[in-house]
Structure formats: structure tokens, C-alpha cells
Design an enzyme around this catalytic site. Structure first.
Site, PDB file in Angstrom:
ATOM      1  N   TYR A   1      -5.419 -17.234  34.359  1.00 35.98           N
ATOM      2  CA  TYR A   1      -4.438 -18.257  33.975  1.00 35.98           C
ATOM      3  C   TYR A   1      -4.509 -18.563  32.477  1.00 35.98           C
ATOM      4  O   TYR A   1      -4.143 -19.651  32.043  1.00 35.98           O
ATOM      5  CB  TYR A   1      -4.669 -19.534  34.780  1.00 35.98           C
ATOM      6  CG  TYR A   1      -4.434 -19.350  36.252  1.00 35.98           C
ATOM      7  CD1 TYR A   1      -3.157 -19.472  36.798  1.00 35.98           C
ATOM      8  CD2 TYR A   1      -5.485 -19.014  37.100  1.00 35.98           C
ATOM      9  CE1 TYR A   1      -2.936 -19.279  38.151  1.00 35.98           C
ATOM     10  CE2 TYR A   1      -5.262 -18.822  38.461  1.00 35.98           C
ATOM     11  CZ  TYR A   1      -3.992 -18.956  38.970  1.00 35.98           C
ATOM     12  OH  TYR A   1      -3.771 -18.758  40.312  1.00 35.98           O
ATOM     13  N   SER A   2      -4.942 -17.593  31.700  1.00 34.00           N
ATOM     14  CA  SER A   2      -5.193 -17.816  30.280  1.00 34.00           C
ATOM     15  C   SER A   2      -3.908 -18.044  29.487  1.00 34.00           C
ATOM     16  O   SER A   2      -3.042 -17.162  29.398  1.00 34.00           O
ATOM     17  CB  SER A   2      -5.950 -16.613  29.698  1.00 34.00           C
ATOM     18  OG  SER A   2      -6.015 -16.695  28.300  1.00 34.00           O
ATOM     19  N   ASN A   3      -3.809 -19.216  28.872  1.00 33.04           N
ATOM     20  CA  ASN A   3      -2.707 -19.476  27.947  1.00 33.04           C
ATOM     21  C   ASN A   3      -2.819 -18.591  26.713  1.00 33.04           C
ATOM     22  O   ASN A   3      -1.803 -18.209  26.105  1.00 33.04           O
ATOM     23  CB  ASN A   3      -2.710 -20.949  27.527  1.00 33.04           C
ATOM     24  CG  ASN A   3      -2.372 -21.876  28.672  1.00 33.04           C
ATOM     25  OD1 ASN A   3      -1.542 -21.568  29.507  1.00 33.04           O
ATOM     26  ND2 ASN A   3      -3.034 -23.019  28.718  1.00 33.04           N
ATOM     27  N   HIS A   4      -4.044 -18.275  26.332  1.00 29.14           N
ATOM     28  CA  HIS A   4      -4.259 -17.418  25.172  1.00 29.14           C
ATOM     29  C   HIS A   4      -3.695 -16.018  25.399  1.00 29.14           C
ATOM     30  O   HIS A   4      -3.051 -15.446  24.499  1.00 29.14           O
ATOM     31  CB  HIS A   4      -5.759 -17.342  24.862  1.00 29.14           C
ATOM     32  CG  HIS A   4      -6.121 -16.278  23.889  1.00 29.14           C
ATOM     33  ND1 HIS A   4      -5.745 -16.314  22.563  1.00 29.14           N
ATOM     34  CD2 HIS A   4      -6.816 -15.115  24.049  1.00 29.14           C
ATOM     35  CE1 HIS A   4      -6.201 -15.238  21.946  1.00 29.14           C
ATOM     36  NE2 HIS A   4      -6.843 -14.490  22.821  1.00 29.14           N
ATOM     37  N   LEU A   5      -3.907 -15.453  26.575  1.00 29.64           N
ATOM     38  CA  LEU A   5      -3.335 -14.140  26.861  1.00 29.64           C
ATOM     39  C   LEU A   5      -1.812 -14.184  26.771  1.00 29.64           C
ATOM     40  O   LEU A   5      -1.182 -13.283  26.206  1.00 29.64           O
ATOM     41  CB  LEU A   5      -3.762 -13.653  28.245  1.00 29.64           C
ATOM     42  CG  LEU A   5      -5.211 -13.186  28.426  1.00 29.64           C
ATOM     43  CD1 LEU A   5      -5.429 -12.676  29.845  1.00 29.64           C
ATOM     44  CD2 LEU A   5      -5.588 -12.121  27.412  1.00 29.64           C
TER      45      LEU A   5
END
Length: 297
Positions: free
Chosen positions: A71-75
Site C-alpha cells: 500500500y506504499s504511497n511512495h511507490l
């Protein structure tokens, strides 16, 4: 589009600082301000813009390899940057069991933006900074790939977040921010003249050391007046308790602002709790850094 010319993406800087009327703060003589980092850019909002901008200039259009959870916002932000600026992206995702499952909305957005996902087991993910593991990952990536660490947090990201603190200087006495990998807090505190409060969204008590290490890498030593309150992670990353969700729904109803649950809600809940505990003297101006908006697909 030239990958160096990030200004062509037209970021909204400085991000708006909006006062909100909330009796839980007002009755204690406190002013609540929302630092709307979520409005910087629709695809690279908030601290993601701050942390990625200098890294993307350093990458100079080369492929970018980076890391994150399901659930990475960074990705998602890195994948969006690749689409907008025209460079390949590779996301190393924690959890090889995810490889055979339908993609969740976050990972589906990454692939829609052109990111190639590499699912690795958790032991490999933990060893991602080991030279042999890193070399193995780079062999599978496009030639010449530039590596951005998990969450985007490195010395360049910290320097990118210093401007956030400078934008708040003289306008707030305390700045609060949710923390995952610590890069935003490390830079914010360095640029801010007041006190900076970090609210970790992961449990484990490791973040203080990470922030100190990031400031050492970026500045050669500690910077700013910062502290962490570890009470509001709600059980760990990506965990949203019924109580936290109820708080976020109430805040949304009060102020007409959709609240992202994994980071922003925890920070606002912590700041509200501290206000009710009498942690801040009357007259304090509290800036809550809204690092992102709820996920939309």
C-alpha cells in the site's frame, strides 16, 4: 519533457496554510492550522514531491528502482513521476505471496503508470540494503538504474523537506507530521524555527534512530527541536482501528476535508489528544502537515 525540469509539472508551492475552527483546540486557546501538502500536485502530493524532487534531478532521466509495501504511497508517486517525466520505474514490493494475487488498487495504479513490480520474500526485502541483495536486484532492473530507498528517505529527500519547515517559519509554533521512514520529519525540523512533533505510523520504537541517522547523512549532525510520540500508530502500518476511523469521519464532518487514514488521521488524532491532555500552552499555533489525500482510483 526534460526530467530535470520538474517545474513543468507546475507544483503548487508554497503549499497553502489554512486555519480551521475546532473547539477542541479553541477552548484551550490553541490555533489549528492545516499545511495542505496534499495540494502540491495531484500525482505527487505532499511529502512525496518534497522527497522525490531532488532524487529525480539526481537520477537525470535514468530508470528508477525503489521499494515499498503493498500500500506504499511512495511507490505510487514514483510510478506517476515515471509516467509524467518519461523514465522507467521498478518497484520492489515486500511479500512474494502477493505475486499470484489480484493487484490491490495501489499496486494496480503503479502498473497502470508503467512501473514494473518485483515481488520479493520478506527476508530478501529486509536485506535490500545488503550489497549482494542490492546487486541482485539491480541485475534485474534496467541498465543504469538509480536507487531510491524505501519511502524515498535519504539525504537528498531530507534536504527537499527543509523548505517545508521554512514555509512554516514564523507562522506556527509547533509543526506535527506523520512519520513512516522519518525523512520528512528530519528535513522539516531542520528548516523550522519551532518545535516539531513526529507521529510514527509504525510500531517498534526504531524511528528516532532513523531520523538521527538521516540528519547525520544530510547535515553532518542533529538539526532542529523535534520529538516523537509513539502512542498513535494504532497497532502498526496500514492498521486503522474503529476508533481512528470514527475520529477521521468526525474530523471530515467538522471541516469538510477528506482525511487519509494511514498517515494523516493518526497525526491528527495524536495532535487532538495532546491538545486535550494540555500538552500545549494557550496561544500556541499548531500546524498539522497534511501529507496526502485519501487514495482514489
Amino acid at each position: 519533457m526534460n526530467a530535470f525540469d520538474l517545474s513543468r509539472l507546475q507544483p503548487r508551492l508554497p503549499s497553502p496554510l489554512e486555519p480551521v475552527e475546532d473547539e477542541r483546540f479553541a477552548r484551550r486557546g490553541l490555533t489549528l492550522l492545516l499545511k495542505r501538502e496534499d495540494l502540491i500536485h495531484p500525482d505527487l502530493p505532499g511529502n512525496k514531491w518534497r522527497k522525490l524532487s531532488l532524487n529525480l534531478r539526481e537520477a537525470a532521466g535514468r530508470p528508477v528502482l525503489t521499494f515499498g509495501g503493498a500500500y506504499s504511497n511512495h511507490l505510487r508517486a514514483t510510478a506517476a513521476a515515471g509516467r509524467l517525466l518519461g523514465f522507467p520505474t521498478v518497484g520492489v514490493v515486500r511479500g512474494d505471496e502477493l505475486a499470484g494475487r489480484p493487484l490491490n488498487p495501489s499496486l494496480a495504479r503503479c502498473t497502470a503508470d508503467g512501473m514494473r513490480l518485483e515481488f520479493v520474500d520478506r527476508a530478501t526485502y529486509r536485506a535490500k540494503n545488503d550489497p549482494a541483495t542490492r546487486a541482485w536486484l539491480l541485475e534485474r532492473a534496467p541498465a543504469g538504474a538509480y536507487v531510491v530507498p524505501e519511502g524515498g528517505s535519504n539525504a537528498l529527500a531530507v534536504h527537499g523537506c527543509v523548505e517545508l519547515g521554512r514555509e512554516l517559519a514564523g507562522l506556527a509554533d509547533v509543526a506535527a507530521v506523520a512519520c513512516g521512514t522519518g525523512g520528512t520529519l528530519a528535513g522539516l525540523a531542520a528548516g523550522f524555527e519551532g518545535r516539531t512533533l513526529g507521529v510514527p505510523v509504525l510500531k517498534g520504537g526504531f524511528l528516532g534512530g532513523e531520523v538521527r541517522a538521516l540528519q547525520e547523512a544530510a547535515f553532518g549532525g542533529p538539526r532542529g527541536d523535534w520529538a516523537l510520540d509513539e502512542r498513535f500508530h494504532g497497532g502498526g502500518y496500514a492498521r486503522v482501528s474503529p476508533a481512528l476511523d470514527a475520529f477521521a469521519q468526525d474530523f471530515e464532518a467538522r471541516h469538510g476535508l477528506a482525511i487519509e487514514r494511514l498517515y494523516v488521521a493518526k497525526m491528527l488524532y495524536g495532535l487532538t489528544t495532546l491538545a486535550e491532555e494540555g500538552a500545549f500552552p494557550a496561544g500556541t499555533r499548531l500546524a498539522a502537515v497534511v501529507t496526502g489525500a485519501p487514495e482514489t482510483v
